[in-house]
Design a protein around this motif. Structure first.
Motif, PDB file in Angstrom:
ATOM      1  N   ALA A  75       0.832  -1.208   0.000  1.00  0.00           N
ATOM      2  CA  ALA A  75       0.000   0.000   0.000  1.00  0.00           C
ATOM      3  C   ALA A  75       0.867   1.258   0.000  1.00  0.00           C
ATOM      4  O   ALA A  75       0.552   2.239  -0.677  1.00  0.00           O
ATOM      5  CB  ALA A  75      -0.935   0.001   1.209  1.00  0.00           C
ATOM      6  N   ALA A  76       1.968   1.228   0.766  1.00  0.00           N
ATOM      7  CA  ALA A  76       2.874   2.389   0.807  1.00  0.00           C
ATOM      8  C   ALA A  76       3.466   2.666  -0.567  1.00  0.00           C
ATOM      9  O   ALA A  76       3.580   3.823  -0.987  1.00  0.00           O
ATOM     10  CB  ALA A  76       3.991   2.147   1.823  1.00  0.00           C
ATOM     11  N   LEU A  77       3.836   1.620  -1.269  1.00  0.00           N
ATOM     12  CA  LEU A  77       4.414   1.804  -2.605  1.00  0.00           C
ATOM     13  C   LEU A  77       3.366   2.275  -3.606  1.00  0.00           C
ATOM     14  O   LEU A  77       3.633   3.142  -4.433  1.00  0.00           O
ATOM     15  CB  LEU A  77       5.072   0.511  -3.073  1.00  0.00           C
ATOM     16  N   LEU A  78       2.156   1.708  -3.508  1.00  0.00           N
ATOM     17  CA  LEU A  78       1.102   2.068  -4.467  1.00  0.00           C
ATOM     18  C   LEU A  78       0.537   3.466  -4.227  1.00  0.00           C
ATOM     19  O   LEU A  78       0.277   4.205  -5.171  1.00  0.00           O
ATOM     20  CB  LEU A  78      -0.040   1.046  -4.410  1.00  0.00           C
ATOM     21  N   PHE A  79       0.322   3.836  -2.968  1.00  0.00           N
ATOM     22  CA  PHE A  79      -0.288   5.126  -2.670  1.00  0.00           C
ATOM     23  C   PHE A  79       0.732   6.223  -2.397  1.00  0.00           C
ATOM     24  O   PHE A  79       0.421   7.402  -2.529  1.00  0.00           O
ATOM     25  CB  PHE A  79      -1.255   4.998  -1.486  1.00  0.00           C
ATOM     26  N   GLY A  80       1.943   5.830  -2.010  1.00  0.00           N
ATOM     27  CA  GLY A  80       2.985   6.829  -1.750  1.00  0.00           C
ATOM     28  C   GLY A  80       3.411   7.553  -3.008  1.00  0.00           C
ATOM     29  O   GLY A  80       3.645   8.767  -2.995  1.00  0.00           O
ATOM     30  N   ALA A  81       3.507   6.824  -4.110  1.00  0.00           N
ATOM     31  CA  ALA A  81       3.947   7.436  -5.367  1.00  0.00           C
ATOM     32  C   ALA A  81       2.984   8.527  -5.849  1.00  0.00           C
ATOM     33  O   ALA A  81       3.417   9.648  -6.144  1.00  0.00           O
ATOM     34  CB  ALA A  81       4.147   6.362  -6.436  1.00  0.00           C
ATOM     35  N   PRO A  82       1.665   8.265  -5.915  1.00  0.00           N
ATOM     36  CA  PRO A  82       0.772   9.350  -6.336  1.00  0.00           C
ATOM     37  C   PRO A  82       0.762  10.522  -5.357  1.00  0.00           C
ATOM     38  O   PRO A  82       0.693  11.679  -5.777  1.00  0.00           O
ATOM     39  CB  PRO A  82      -0.609   8.706  -6.430  1.00  0.00           C
ATOM     40  N   MET A  83       0.841  10.234  -4.058  1.00  0.00           N
ATOM     41  CA  MET A  83       0.853  11.339  -3.095  1.00  0.00           C
ATOM     42  C   MET A  83       2.106  12.194  -3.253  1.00  0.00           C
ATOM     43  O   MET A  83       2.059  13.415  -3.135  1.00  0.00           O
ATOM     44  CB  MET A  83       0.757  10.812  -1.656  1.00  0.00           C
TER      45      MET A  83
END
Length: 196
Positions: free
Chosen positions: A107-115
């Motif tokens: 989740a950190a990798l998937l949502f961190g990039a757009p944020m």
């Protein structure tokens, strides 16, 4: 912000989230509530992206910082188990730690990039970047509202007050961001009038 500072901030949020519940103090209890919420992690990724010039670097570094935070969080939870609010302290099993680390790491990798990318786009001055700048207060408001509705009765008055305060602060931050854009627009309009 240097790369090491961004990654260190990721480790710090993991430490704060994991260990704040270990101490019986209102300050640590509030810290635990704040840093166990998804909005604070989203804010970290956003701020990392905001400090970078490159959009790609913003996305990669934000997701990396969150990934490090997740690893630190779960390692500390495993090494020093603390009972969540309203539960008994039986310790955490390695399977629970590894599955939690894997799920939240993804989740950190998937949502961190757009944020991180949104943080970078928030650097656009004026109304162009305003929607991106309003994203973290919006996430904080929505998440704390959902938690208030779902968990406040079982968690107690202290938790309800903390989340209610976070909602008010999110609204105030959004109003300040909008007010700043309006102020800049009025100021630039006055400058154009004085030149004319």
């Amino acid at each position: 912000m240097s790369v090491f500072l961004a990654l260190g901030a990721g480790a710090l949020i993991g430490v704060l989230g994991a260990l704040s519940g270990k101490f019986d103090s209102p300050i640590f209890h509030i810290t635990g509530l704040v840093f166990s919420g998804g909005w604070s992690w989203a804010c970290l990724a956003f701020l990392v992206g905001y400090t970078r010039r490159s959009k790609i670097e913003s996305a990669v570094l934000a997701s990396s910082a969150l990934g490090i935070g997740v690893v630190v969080y779960y390692l500390l939870k495993w090494l020093s188990p603390v009972a969540p609010i309203g539960m008994s302290a039986d310790g955490m099993e390695v399977e629970g730690v590894s599955s939690g680390m894997l799920a939240w790491g993804i989740a950190a990798l998937l949502f961190g990039a757009p944020m991180g990318l949104f943080g970078n786009l928030a650097r656009i001055s004026g109304i162009g970047g305003l929607a991106f700048r309003l994203l973290v207060p919006l996430i904080a408001f929505v998440e704390t509202s959902a938690r208030l509705k779902a968990e406040a009765d079982s968690a107690g008055r202290f938790v309800e007050v903390t989340w209610g305060t976070m909602r008010v602060l999110a609204v105030l931050a959004a109003l300040a961001l909008v007010g700043h854009v309006v102020w800049e627009w009025v100021r630039s309009a006055r400058k154009r009038e004085s030149r004319a």
